[in-house]
Design a protein around this motif. Structure first.
Motif, PDB file in Angstrom:
ATOM      1  N   UNK A  78       0.824  -1.209   0.000  1.00  0.00           N
ATOM      2  CA  UNK A  78       0.000   0.000   0.000  1.00  0.00           C
ATOM      3  C   UNK A  78       0.859   1.260   0.000  1.00  0.00           C
ATOM      4  N   UNK A  79       1.954   1.258   0.766  1.00  0.00           N
ATOM      5  CA  UNK A  79       2.831   2.421   0.792  1.00  0.00           C
ATOM      6  C   UNK A  79       3.431   2.685  -0.585  1.00  0.00           C
ATOM      7  N   UNK A  80       3.823   1.621  -1.276  1.00  0.00           N
ATOM      8  CA  UNK A  80       4.384   1.786  -2.617  1.00  0.00           C
ATOM      9  C   UNK A  80       3.335   2.323  -3.583  1.00  0.00           C
ATOM     10  N   UNK A  81       2.124   1.779  -3.533  1.00  0.00           N
ATOM     11  CA  UNK A  81       1.064   2.255  -4.423  1.00  0.00           C
ATOM     12  C   UNK A  81       0.686   3.691  -4.092  1.00  0.00           C
ATOM     13  N   UNK A 136       1.258   1.403  12.766  1.00  0.00           N
ATOM     14  CA  UNK A 136       2.668   1.551  13.145  1.00  0.00           C
ATOM     15  C   UNK A 136       3.549   1.749  11.918  1.00  0.00           C
ATOM     16  N   UNK A 137       3.363   0.894  10.923  1.00  0.00           N
ATOM     17  CA  UNK A 137       4.226   0.929   9.746  1.00  0.00           C
ATOM     18  C   UNK A 137       4.113   2.262   9.014  1.00  0.00           C
ATOM     19  N   UNK A 138       2.896   2.760   8.861  1.00  0.00           N
ATOM     20  CA  UNK A 138       2.682   3.973   8.077  1.00  0.00           C
ATOM     21  C   UNK A 138       3.021   5.237   8.849  1.00  0.00           C
ATOM     22  N   UNK A 139       2.882   5.191  10.152  1.00  0.00           N
ATOM     23  CA  UNK A 139       3.143   6.396  10.941  1.00  0.00           C
ATOM     24  C   UNK A 139       4.613   6.546  11.312  1.00  0.00           C
ATOM     25  N   UNK A 140       5.316   5.421  11.506  1.00  0.00           N
ATOM     26  CA  UNK A 140       6.693   5.485  11.990  1.00  0.00           C
ATOM     27  C   UNK A 140       7.705   4.819  11.071  1.00  0.00           C
ATOM     28  N   UNK A 141       7.237   3.987  10.147  1.00  0.00           N
ATOM     29  CA  UNK A 141       8.152   3.205   9.323  1.00  0.00           C
ATOM     30  C   UNK A 141       8.621   1.926   9.977  1.00  0.00           C
ATOM     31  N   UNK A 142       8.239   1.684  11.219  1.00  0.00           N
ATOM     32  CA  UNK A 142       8.617   0.487  11.976  1.00  0.00           C
ATOM     33  C   UNK A 142       7.346  -0.139  12.538  1.00  0.00           C
ATOM     34  N   UNK A 188       9.708   1.672   4.492  1.00  0.00           N
ATOM     35  CA  UNK A 188      10.262   2.898   3.918  1.00  0.00           C
ATOM     36  C   UNK A 188      10.335   2.736   2.403  1.00  0.00           C
ATOM     37  N   UNK A 189       9.963   3.772   1.670  1.00  0.00           N
ATOM     38  CA  UNK A 189       9.538   5.067   2.172  1.00  0.00           C
ATOM     39  C   UNK A 189       8.164   4.986   2.838  1.00  0.00           C
TER      40      UNK A 189
END
Length: 333
Positions: free
Chosen positions: A102-105, A152-158, A174-175
């Motif tokens: 989802x982050x990549x898209x 967690x993943x989207x707000x902090x990257x971890x 990341x990104x």
């Protein structure tokens, strides 16, 4: 002040036997062209696909195109319109992997992704793909934990979670998504004790029963859950999905209905087609322009401010979409 509505459009992808008369080699171009048509105007705020692998209400060898592959393709094929799934089944993909996808898209789309997510229900499909079919409480527990991982993943990257269903240990994303905090979460489903409570905790959007009675009931329960968990009910946009047979007069409505019946009966049989028609007849998306406007206005005034609309003939005939764009959408804005 009267609320305005926003409008989403389902793209036919085969799941509902809506590409059967299109050659498989041409199906992507049909989907892409419909998406680009909606992208060019200003009627539609979003495009939507279903997250399913087999056709419904009966599985078949007819094409069903995969939702997240379509998300990437539509992200690269459009410029303005937002892109969502109604709704992604949490258990079909590892949630950390899905957060990364989802982050990549979100980057490919320049920040236009919506995240529709739910617990899943299509038992045949689950079992066919080797996922088993755990009881509802387990599926909803997976939904809750998966959403925690997303956030967690989207707000902090971890993301780190030692859950009952999922375990991740400093998984990296990341990104970060283009949208701060990640794509907006649509928690779909009207389960009264668990799903709506998950929505109260995490959702920016909900999606449930669009009848006046059902919408009022589910909204009251959502408000109760928001009070219980300490979130703002008024900050959550409530949406519903609507199947559409629309016409300038009753004869045109009947003709659209008849064309649908003729097209899907060879695949579903008469009994199943009659069951499918219960999702159209008498509901807010079916009728003359005046009837559809009246019914949608009533549910909008109850707080349903985002409708997502399915036109079963869209792959073959856009005249119903055009009528809706020209006559219904302006009346509800």
């Amino acid at each position: 002040m009267t609320a305005t509505m926003e409008f989403g459009l389902f793209i036919p992808q085969g799941w509902r036997f809506d590409l059967t008369e299109v050659a498989e080699a041409d199906q992507w171009s049909v989907m892409r062209d419909l998406a680009q048509r909606a992208d060019r105007g200003d009627h539609w705020q979003s495009l939507w696909v279903y997250d399913h692998f087999h056709t419904t209400p009966v599985h078949s060898e007819e094409a069903t195109h995969e939702a997240w592959t379509l998300m990437a393709a539509l992200a690269a094929s459009t410029d303005r319109i937002r892109l969502g799934q109604m709704c992604t089944c949490m258990a079909y993909r590892n949630p950390m992997y899905l957060a990364k996808v989802a982050a990549t898209i979100d980057h490919v789309s320049a920040g236009r992704l919506e995240m529709g997510i739910g617990g899943g229900w299509y038992e045949h499909e689950w079992r066919a793909y080797g996922y088993g079919f755990p009881r509802a409480g387990v599926r909803l527990g997976m939904l809750d934990e998966g959403v925690q991982i997303f956030k967690q993943a989207w707000e902090t990257g971890h993301a780190t979670l030692d859950g009952t269903h999922y375990q991740v240990d400093d998984a990296l994303c990341f990104p970060l998504p283009r949208q701060a905090g990640g794509p907006p979460l649509w928690i779909a489903g009207g389960g009264e004790k668990v799903t709506l409570k998950i929505a109260a905790k995490y959702a920016r959007y909900t999606n449930f029963d669009g009848s006046p009675e059902g919408f009022t009931h589910k909204s009251a329960l959502l408000a109760d859950h928001c009070r219980e968990v300490g979130t703002d009910f008024d900050a959550i946009t409530r949406s519903s999905n609507y199947n559409v047979f629309i016409g300038r007069d009753e004869a045109e409505v009947a003709e659209r209905r008849r064309a649908y019946v003729d097209r899907v009966t060879p695949h579903l049989g008469e009994e199943r087609v009659q069951a499918q028609l219960k999702g159209f007849d008498g509901l807010a998306g079916t009728g003359t322009v005046e009837q559809v406007v009246e019914k949608l206005t009533a549910v909008r005034d109850l707080g349903m401010t985002y409708g997502i609309f399915y036109f079963p003939e869209a792959a073959y005939d856009t005249s119903g979409i055009e009528l809706f764009e020209n006559e219904v959408i302006p009346a509800l804005r």
